[in-house]
Design a protein around this motif. Structure first.
Motif, short mmCIF file in Angstrom:
data_model
loop_
_atom_site.label_atom_id
_atom_site.label_comp_id
_atom_site.label_asym_id
_atom_site.label_seq_id
_atom_site.Cartn_x
_atom_site.Cartn_y
_atom_site.Cartn_z
N LYS A 1 0.83 -1.21 0.00
CA LYS A 1 0.00 0.00 0.00
C LYS A 1 0.86 1.26 0.00
CE LYS A 1 -3.81 -2.23 2.51
NZ LYS A 1 -4.62 -2.20 3.76
N GLY A 2 1.91 1.26 0.81
CA GLY A 2 2.80 2.41 0.82
C GLY A 2 3.52 2.61 -0.49
N ALA A 3 3.85 1.51 -1.18
CA ALA A 3 4.52 1.62 -2.48
C ALA A 3 3.61 2.27 -3.52
CB ALA A 3 4.97 0.24 -2.95
N VAL A 4 2.33 1.94 -3.48
CA VAL A 4 1.39 2.56 -4.43
C VAL A 4 1.28 4.06 -4.17
CG1 VAL A 4 -1.01 2.59 -5.20
CG2 VAL A 4 0.11 0.42 -4.71
N GLU A 5 1.18 4.46 -2.92
CA GLU A 5 1.07 5.88 -2.61
C GLU A 5 2.36 6.62 -2.98
OE1 GLU A 5 -0.01 6.22 1.45
OE2 GLU A 5 -2.02 5.36 1.18
N THR A 6 3.52 6.00 -2.73
CA THR A 6 4.79 6.63 -3.11
C THR A 6 4.90 6.77 -4.62
OG1 THR A 6 5.83 5.67 -1.15
CG2 THR A 6 7.29 6.47 -2.88
N PHE A 7 4.47 5.75 -5.35
CA PHE A 7 4.50 5.82 -6.81
C PHE A 7 3.63 6.97 -7.33
CE2 PHE A 7 2.76 4.80 -10.95
CZ PHE A 7 3.89 4.44 -11.68
N MET A 8 2.47 7.14 -6.75
CA MET A 8 1.58 8.20 -7.20
C MET A 8 2.17 9.58 -6.90
SD MET A 8 -2.05 6.48 -6.07
CE MET A 8 -3.03 7.78 -6.77
N LYS A 9 2.87 9.72 -5.78
CA LYS A 9 3.52 11.00 -5.48
C LYS A 9 4.65 11.29 -6.45
CE LYS A 9 2.43 10.84 -0.53
NZ LYS A 9 2.98 10.74 0.84
N LEU A 10 5.45 10.27 -6.77
CA LEU A 10 6.53 10.47 -7.73
C LEU A 10 5.98 10.77 -9.12
CD1 LEU A 10 8.92 7.56 -6.69
CD2 LEU A 10 9.17 9.99 -6.17
N ARG A 11 4.91 10.11 -9.50
CA ARG A 11 4.32 10.34 -10.81
C ARG A 11 3.67 11.72 -10.88
NH1 ARG A 11 4.33 10.09 -16.16
NH2 ARG A 11 2.24 10.02 -17.04
N GLY A 12 3.15 12.21 -9.75
CA GLY A 12 2.49 13.52 -9.74
C GLY A 12 3.43 14.68 -10.03
N ARG A 13 4.73 14.47 -9.96
CA ARG A 13 5.66 15.55 -10.28
C ARG A 13 5.71 15.85 -11.77
NH1 ARG A 13 10.76 13.27 -6.64
NH2 ARG A 13 9.68 13.31 -4.61
N ASP A 14 5.31 14.90 -12.59
CA ASP A 14 5.34 15.09 -14.04
C ASP A 14 4.05 15.78 -14.47
OD1 ASP A 14 5.74 15.01 -16.72
OD2 ASP A 14 5.92 12.83 -16.89
N PRO A 15 4.13 16.87 -15.24
CA PRO A 15 2.88 17.53 -15.70
C PRO A 15 2.02 16.63 -16.57
CG PRO A 15 4.79 18.98 -15.98
CD PRO A 15 5.33 17.63 -15.62
N ALA A 16 2.63 15.61 -17.21
CA ALA A 16 1.84 14.72 -18.06
C ALA A 16 0.97 13.77 -17.27
CB ALA A 16 2.77 13.91 -18.97
N SER A 17 1.08 13.77 -15.93
CA SER A 17 0.29 12.84 -15.11
C SER A 17 -1.14 13.29 -14.92
CB SER A 17 0.95 12.68 -13.74
OG SER A 17 0.97 13.92 -13.03
N ARG A 18 -1.51 14.44 -15.45
CA ARG A 18 -2.89 14.92 -15.26
C ARG A 18 -3.91 14.02 -15.94
NH1 ARG A 18 -2.03 21.46 -16.34
NH2 ARG A 18 -0.59 21.82 -14.60
N GLY A 19 -3.50 13.36 -17.01
CA GLY A 19 -4.43 12.50 -17.72
C GLY A 19 -4.35 11.04 -17.33
N ASP A 20 -3.62 10.71 -16.26
CA ASP A 20 -3.49 9.31 -15.84
C ASP A 20 -4.79 8.78 -15.28
OD1 ASP A 20 -0.89 9.61 -16.59
OD2 ASP A 20 -0.05 9.60 -14.56
#
Length: 778
Positions: free
Chosen positions: A29-48
């Protein structure tokens, strides 16, 4: 818009604890939340789009699908529990079917019409598991097997359950329960040897063997970089190897299979910077020649097999003729091409059986190193471009878009060698060039009527299956309707004992009419029906059936008690983000009983906030203590809380006589002038006396028992008020002000009849005051 699907292992083995004190499921569960935080730094993640699937059966294993919001995804992630088996094969099939559910409706796969790399729906499946044995209801498996049967319509059109724009990555948790003394190895994370690793490699992904939290964070950062828009292609060499370079040393030249001969890698499909959507013109040909008389389509492989020839050719590009350019993912093939340092030559690519009379087919593009020698690109051109491009070049430069008969014959001969599904792309290219009339409008695309009807039928069935699955997401599995009969293998049945009859006769005295030989597997898989549907199977022993002397000897009692208490403690372990979600708790709570007195005002559930209390229907006993509304409404920022120096703040009263800041002050009457009422008791005629009388009248009209002597009044009509008004002493102005305030008090008590009588009384005083200059008594 990439799709990120998390496949979380919820088998019971995920409850094992690491040396960090957390379970494998908590780490997942913590790995999923960490992945989403790392992915959120990319502007292209708005359409994920995020999806969540666990190891439960379909459709209960789909926790977040196509329609669920981000909040639902996070809630379902926190509520995951590890209680099942390691059915990773079935869960992977569920994940792939969920991703492929809408592809036939949108037409992304374009069956029988070529593969369009620019028409894709990139998806990445991230599986987090512990890599233990694959357990299922049928036993323990050594290899990963995906179910062959699936309810997904059109699944028979593709040999594999995945597609070329879907990749699988696995995080296999190997964190030990005891902290290791040896230092962690530096460098990259090695792949795991679990059964899921071959599946990852087939789809174009890989697995990670995680031994520490640091390695887990390193894997998550690597996965974020893997989110690229592209498709996976199998590149295989055909023909002889290229001649060695002149300056190459002799020991570098090797014979036999090389790693670059066969590569299974991604080609990046970059979106258009203006529109954000990839744009392309030419497809990759199918591995068969379409037959208009064929009633069905042959199944295609998920990844196209593209063969490249190592013979150097000259790259061909003509102005006004569009082409597609895709960058290859770094691989041994790209490294070998870049090492040759030949940016002005190319290797042609083919698809076997794509032509009508050739096994290898005709070239549809080429591989070429960039001019800066930093990457290798795949150029996708028209089919058999070495024949078409010279014809189009002559049409533009020589014939000036006025083709001759000889040119038309050559062009028609080319069309016979081109697959029919290239006609639409070629017509668009000719329109861009400025020659839209070279192709007839009635040319067939190569699919028979039965195939087209079949594809339309599959599209409709996929839409129905999509709606059905969307409606079933989020539902809980129904409780079991009975108690399952378990077979205890290896044990001896009581009926098979030699002294069974003697023991039964000693208890009952009669011999049983039962067969001596019973099959121990006779009742395997049976369920015992329950008359009471609300009864749940009880797996614990009843303590009242256990002798008192055996209570302290059975260690299972304390274990079951501790587990039951720990389960009840989980009800009080609510995440901080859900502590304020009181409305959902009220919806899940049972319906409360109705109020004994429905006329009483209802208190709102505002977590004990007294300022949100509903005070519209409140009644009070004192007229000068009624408070309503916000205390500081409309207050200016510069005003002080205390209006008279540093005294305490007084409560605002509805009575105009008792408000602060009024110009009127009640007159001071001499204390030696009491008047006697008809009741025989002394009453000082004051404003409060009349107000109390009106309040008593209001309560008396509501059928409430009130002692009138407590107010020193005994008359239940308005004549008593006028009698008291006539006893007021003072000047004319004092009496008029007193009378006007009494009218305001009557308006507060909503005494309309009394207000009319008081206004008539006031008008009568004004008329008499105009006629008389000195009035002593009323």
């Amino acid at each position: 818009m990439p799709v990120l699907l998390f496949l979380i292992d919820t088998s019971a083995s995920m409850n094992q604890r690491t040396h960090l004190g957390t379970t494998y499921l908590d780490i997942a569960k913590g790995a999923v939340e960490t992945f989403m935080k790392l992915r959120g730094r990319d502007p292209a993640s708005r359409g994920d789009r995020y999806m969540l699937v666990n190891f439960e059966d379909v459709p209960f294993g789909i926790k977040a699908g196509w329609k669920e919001s981000h909040a639902t995804f996070m809630t379902e992630l926190r509520n995951l529990q590890a209680t099942g088996l390691t059915t990773i094969g079935q869960s992977l099939r569920t994940a792939f079917d969920l991703l492929n559910l809408n592809r036939l409706v949108t037409g992304i796969d374009n069956y029988g019409q070529g593969r369009n790399p620019f028409f894709l729906e990139p998806a990445i499946i991230i599986a987090i598991t512990d890599g233990n044995k694959l357990t299922s209801s049928g036993g323990v498996q050594d290899e990963l097997h995906l179910p062959l049967t699936t309810p997904l319509p059109g699944s028979e059109l593709t040999k594999e359950p995945f597609r070329w724009d879907q990749r699988l990555f696995a995080l296999v948790l190997r964190i030990p329960g005891i902290a290791s003394v040896e230092p962690e190895p530096l460098g990259g994370v090695p792949p795991d040897d679990s059964p899921i690793t071959p599946m990852c490699e087939v789809t174009g992904g890989r697995s990670y063997s995680v031994f520490s939290q640091r390695m887990l964070n390193q894997c998550l950062e690597s996965l974020v970089q893997k989110i690229q828009s592209g498709v996976v292609i199998n590149f295989e060499k055909t023909g002889p190897d290229p001649p060695p370079l002149e300056d190459a040393p002799a020991d570098v030249i090797k014979s036999g299979p090389q790693p670059w001969h066969c590569c299974h890698k991604l080609i990046y499909v970059r979106p258009n910077p203006k529109t954000g959507v990839p744009i392309g013109h030419w497809p990759i040909p199918e591995a068969f020649w379409p037959d208009q008389n064929s009633p069905t389509l042959p199944p295609r492989s998920a990844h196209p097999h593209v063969r490249f020839s190592c013979l150097d050719a000259e790259p061909m590009v003509i102005d006004k003729v569009p082409f597609d350019k895709y960058e290859l993912e770094p691989s041994p093939l790209t490294q070998y091409i870049l090492e040759r340092k030949s940016p002005h030559t190319c290797w042609q690519v083919f698809v076997c059986n794509s032509a009508k009379y050739s096994d290898l087919g005709q070239p549809f593009g080429y591989l070429k190193a960039s001019t800066a020698l930093n990457c290798v690109n795949l150029f996708v051109m028209p089919y058999n471009y070495p024949v078409l491009l010279p014809l189009l070049d002559d049409l533009i430069k020589v014939h000036k878009f006025k083709p001759t008969i000889k040119w038309r014959q050559s062009f028609e001969n080319y069309l016979k060698t081109m697959p029919p599904y290239y006609i639409g792309s070629l017509r668009k290219a000719l329109r861009i060039m400025g020659a839209p009339n070279l192709l007839a409008d009635n040319m067939e695309y190569g699919l028979s009527y039965s195939v087209v009807s079949y594809l339309k039928k599959l599209s409709q069935q996929s839409k129905i299956e999509y709606d059905r699955l969307i409606a079933s997401v989020g539902k809980k599995p129904p409780p079991e309707s009975g108690i399952k009969v378990r077979w205890r293998g290896g044990g001896i049945s009581l009926a098979q004992r030699r002294d069974f009859i003697q023991q039964l006769q000693s208890l009952t005295g009669d011999a049983p009419a039962l067969p001596m030989e019973l099959n121990p597997k006779e009742f395997q898989g049976f369920h015992l029906a329950l008359l009471n549907k609300g009864l749940k199977p009880q797996s614990f022993r009843n303590p009242y059936d256990v002798p008192r002397s055996h209570l302290g000897q059975d260690s299972g009692f304390s274990f079951n008690l501790n587990s039951h208490v720990s389960c009840s403690d989980q009800l009080h372990s609510v995440p901080i983000a859900q502590m304020g979600n009181y409305q959902d708790f009220l919806k899940a709570a049972p319906q409360p009983l109705r109020d004994a007195d429905p006329e009483q005002p209802k208190r709102l559930h505002t977590f004990g906030n007294p300022f949100k209390l509903d005070k519209k229907g409140m009644m009070i006993d004192e007229a000068d203590e009624f408070v309503t509304g916000p205390q500081n409404k409309g207050k200016r920022p510069g005003e002080s809380n205390n209006m008279h120096g540093g005294g305490p703040k007084r409560r605002r009263c509805m009575s105009p006589l008792l408000r602060l800041g009024r110009a009127y002050t009640p007159p001071v009457t001499p204390p030696a002038s009491p008047r006697h009422t008809g009741g025989g008791s002394d009453v000082h005629v004051t404003h409060k006396t009349i107000c109390c009388y009106m309040f008593w009248q209001r309560k008396h009209s509501n059928n409430e028992v009130v002692d009138p002597h407590s107010l020193a009044l005994s008359v239940s009509d308005y004549e008593k008020i006028f009698l008291l008004l006539k006893q007021i002493q003072g000047t004319l102005d004092t009496r008029l002000i007193f009378l006007q305030n009494i009218i305001k008090e009557a308006a507060r008590f909503k005494k309309r009849v009394l207000i009319e009588q008081l206004e008539n009384f006031l008008e009568e005083i004004h008329n008499r005051s105009n006629n008389m200059h000195h009035v002593d008594t009323l």
